[in-house]
Design a protein around this motif. Structure first.
Motif, mmCIF file in Angstrom:
data_model
loop_
_atom_site.group_PDB
_atom_site.id
_atom_site.type_symbol
_atom_site.label_atom_id
_atom_site.label_comp_id
_atom_site.label_asym_id
_atom_site.label_seq_id
_atom_site.Cartn_x
_atom_site.Cartn_y
_atom_site.Cartn_z
ATOM 1 N N PHE A 1 0.466 0.925 -13.402
ATOM 2 C CA PHE A 1 0.569 2.166 -12.615
ATOM 3 C C PHE A 1 1.661 3.044 -13.203
ATOM 4 O O PHE A 1 2.758 2.566 -13.474
ATOM 5 C CB PHE A 1 0.895 1.813 -11.173
ATOM 6 C CG PHE A 1 1.088 3.014 -10.282
ATOM 7 C CD1 PHE A 1 0.012 3.770 -9.858
ATOM 8 C CD2 PHE A 1 2.362 3.373 -9.855
ATOM 9 C CE1 PHE A 1 0.200 4.857 -9.034
ATOM 10 C CE2 PHE A 1 2.559 4.457 -9.037
ATOM 11 C CZ PHE A 1 1.471 5.216 -8.623
ATOM 12 N N ASP B 1 -7.312 -4.273 -6.952
ATOM 13 C CA ASP B 1 -8.521 -4.063 -6.161
ATOM 14 C C ASP B 1 -8.685 -5.282 -5.266
ATOM 15 O O ASP B 1 -8.917 -6.391 -5.744
ATOM 16 C CB ASP B 1 -9.722 -3.899 -7.086
ATOM 17 C CG ASP B 1 -11.034 -3.692 -6.325
ATOM 18 O OD1 ASP B 1 -11.014 -3.687 -5.065
ATOM 19 O OD2 ASP B 1 -12.081 -3.546 -6.991
ATOM 20 N N LYS C 1 0.854 -1.187 0.000
ATOM 21 C CA LYS C 1 0.000 0.000 0.000
ATOM 22 C C LYS C 1 0.887 1.233 0.000
ATOM 23 O O LYS C 1 1.798 1.354 0.813
ATOM 24 C CB LYS C 1 -0.910 -0.005 1.242
ATOM 25 C CG LYS C 1 -1.983 1.073 1.238
ATOM 26 C CD LYS C 1 -2.893 0.898 2.453
ATOM 27 C CE LYS C 1 -3.997 1.941 2.475
ATOM 28 N NZ LYS C 1 -4.887 1.757 3.653
ATOM 29 N N THR C 2 0.628 2.154 -0.929
ATOM 30 C CA THR C 2 1.434 3.360 -1.018
ATOM 31 C C THR C 2 1.107 4.300 0.131
ATOM 32 O O THR C 2 0.101 4.140 0.832
ATOM 33 C CB THR C 2 1.198 4.081 -2.351
ATOM 34 O OG1 THR C 2 -0.145 4.583 -2.376
ATOM 35 C CG2 THR C 2 1.428 3.148 -3.538
ATOM 36 N N GLU D 1 -2.030 -1.611 -10.559
ATOM 37 C CA GLU D 1 -3.013 -1.336 -9.521
ATOM 38 C C GLU D 1 -3.799 -2.615 -9.241
ATOM 39 O O GLU D 1 -3.995 -3.438 -10.136
ATOM 40 C CB GLU D 1 -3.957 -0.216 -9.959
ATOM 41 C CG GLU D 1 -3.257 1.130 -10.119
ATOM 42 C CD GLU D 1 -4.222 2.251 -10.471
ATOM 43 O OE1 GLU D 1 -5.428 1.970 -10.631
ATOM 44 O OE2 GLU D 1 -3.759 3.392 -10.585
ATOM 45 N N LYS E 1 -2.915 3.895 -2.203
ATOM 46 C CA LYS E 1 -3.157 3.039 -3.362
ATOM 47 C C LYS E 1 -2.655 1.619 -3.080
ATOM 48 O O LYS E 1 -1.637 1.424 -2.417
ATOM 49 C CB LYS E 1 -2.456 3.589 -4.602
ATOM 50 C CG LYS E 1 -3.027 4.879 -5.145
ATOM 51 C CD LYS E 1 -2.332 5.262 -6.448
ATOM 52 C CE LYS E 1 -2.957 6.505 -7.061
ATOM 53 N NZ LYS E 1 -2.757 7.700 -6.240
ATOM 54 N N HIS E 2 -3.365 0.643 -3.609
ATOM 55 C CA HIS E 2 -2.960 -0.754 -3.482
ATOM 56 C C HIS E 2 -2.293 -1.172 -4.790
ATOM 57 O O HIS E 2 -2.918 -1.131 -5.859
ATOM 58 C CB HIS E 2 -4.165 -1.648 -3.193
ATOM 59 C CG HIS E 2 -4.796 -1.392 -1.860
ATOM 60 N ND1 HIS E 2 -4.515 -2.163 -0.755
ATOM 61 C CD2 HIS E 2 -5.658 -0.441 -1.450
ATOM 62 C CE1 HIS E 2 -5.199 -1.701 0.280
ATOM 63 N NE2 HIS E 2 -5.899 -0.651 -0.115
ATOM 64 N N LEU E 3 -1.026 -1.576 -4.710
ATOM 65 C CA LEU E 3 -0.248 -1.893 -5.893
ATOM 66 C C LEU E 3 0.361 -3.292 -5.793
ATOM 67 O O LEU E 3 0.633 -3.793 -4.702
ATOM 68 C CB LEU E 3 0.886 -0.885 -6.094
ATOM 69 C CG LEU E 3 0.509 0.579 -6.317
ATOM 70 C CD1 LEU E 3 1.771 1.416 -6.509
ATOM 71 C CD2 LEU E 3 -0.426 0.739 -7.511
#
Length: 328
Positions: free
Chosen positions: A328, A316, A285-286, A314, A290-292
């Motif tokens: 991303f 979800d 998680k950034t 990215e 954001k979830h990467l």
């Protein structure tokens, strides 16, 4: 000084990336870095992203776009089974109980442990080093060995299960058993060694999506297990990324635990989670939420050598199953 380490008479060797030194560079775009098995630690304590992987070197970034490195960060005991200049694969960085831990696969090419179907197997095993800082130096702890010396193991990762105990999850390499496995073993509370015996989680042949041709040309499950990474979706579902092959394509799949614990049973998705020739991924998680997922791309150069570049997607994870988004 590291409070969990008491070492005397040990000769440390600074481990270089596959025994080659590299000059430190600044402001390097992610897609200009050649790196297999990338791993990114988003460290809130320093506000920095730290990336490592095969070769064991370190890259640093404040924004995931421009990186500086590579830096040396691991020290090993040259008198241990690893020898003076071990190869390093699939290094990971984990922050746990105020320390930073370096999970990696070390190979001593001077020690041969077995020969199977004409393949000479070198001494290779997962091991854990420790530091007070994310950039190291990372040094050995208590146990000289974490896993059996007569088995090639690789790609160890870290997980704290529902029982509150820390575990290493790793691959028992297909080169010896010809049907790679993913297994777990309990770690000591300070991660300085292992406790008890390992337990099988699943075999390569359990996968419905990985494929290869056998010696007779028949289509069979692929024998490779590679790069396990554990995660929970936002609904609490326990999942595992892992990588194998679909014929000549290096590809990543995902399995989910029916029990919600490492013990499974592990139910594999029918189709891979990434496009062909992307694999050995992990997620983070950034700092802005954001979830990467970071994986490496996979291609073959004119000289036959693999070309692998870190790539961000990215993801979800809001439901029970992971959904891969755009790059991303």
């Amino acid at each position: 000084m590291l409070s969990v380490i008491v070492l005397t008479g040990i000769h440390f060797t600074l481990v270089f990336s596959q025994s080659r030194e590299s000059a430190v560079r600044e402001d390097i775009p992610l897609d200009s870095i050649r790196l297999s098995d990338p791993f990114i630690l988003a460290d809130k304590n320093t506000g920095m992203y730290y990336m490592t992987g095969t070769g064991g070197m370190l890259w640093k970034s404040k924004d995931l776009k421009k990186w500086s490195g590579p830096f040396h960060l691991a020290k090993t005991d040259s008198k241990s089974w690893m020898g003076e200049s071990p190869m390093i694969w699939a290094a990971e960085l984990h922050h746990y109980k105020a320390k930073y831990y370096y999970f990696a696969t070390f190979t001593n090419r001077d020690i041969k442990i077995d020969t199977v179907k004409g393949n000479v197997i070198e001494r290779r095993a997962c091991h854990v080093l420790v530091s007070d800082k994310p950039e190291g130096p990372y040094v050995p702890m208590g146990d000289p060995e974490y896993l059996p010396a007569n088995k090639p193991t690789l790609d160890g990762t870290f997980w704290v299960d529902d029982d509150g105990k820390p575990y290493m999850v790793y691959c028992y390499e297909w080169l010896q058993n010809w049907n790679g496995t993913i297994e777990k073993i309990e770690l000591k509370p300070d991660l300085s060694g292992t406790i008890g015996e390992s337990k099988l989680l699943f075999r390569a042949s359990d996968s419905p999506w990985s494929r290869e041709r056998d010696e007779k040309g028949n289509i069979v499950p692929n024998k490779v297990t590679d790069g396990p990474w554990l995660f929970r979706t936002q609904t609490g579902k326990l999942g595992m990324l892992w990588t194998s092959w679909v014929f000549s394509d290096y590809t990543q799949g995902v399995a989910y635990s029916a029990s919600g614990t490492l013990d499974g049973p592990w139910i594999h998705e029918e189709e891979p989670v990434t496009p062909a020739n992307y694999g050995h991924g992990m997620m983070f998680k950034t700092f802005d939420g954001k979830h990467l997922m970071v994986v490496h791309s996979h291609s073959v150069g004119e000289n036959g050598r693999y070309i692998r570049v870190p790539t961000l997607f990215e993801v979800d994870d809001s439901g029970d199953k992971l959904v891969l988004g755009s790059r991303f």
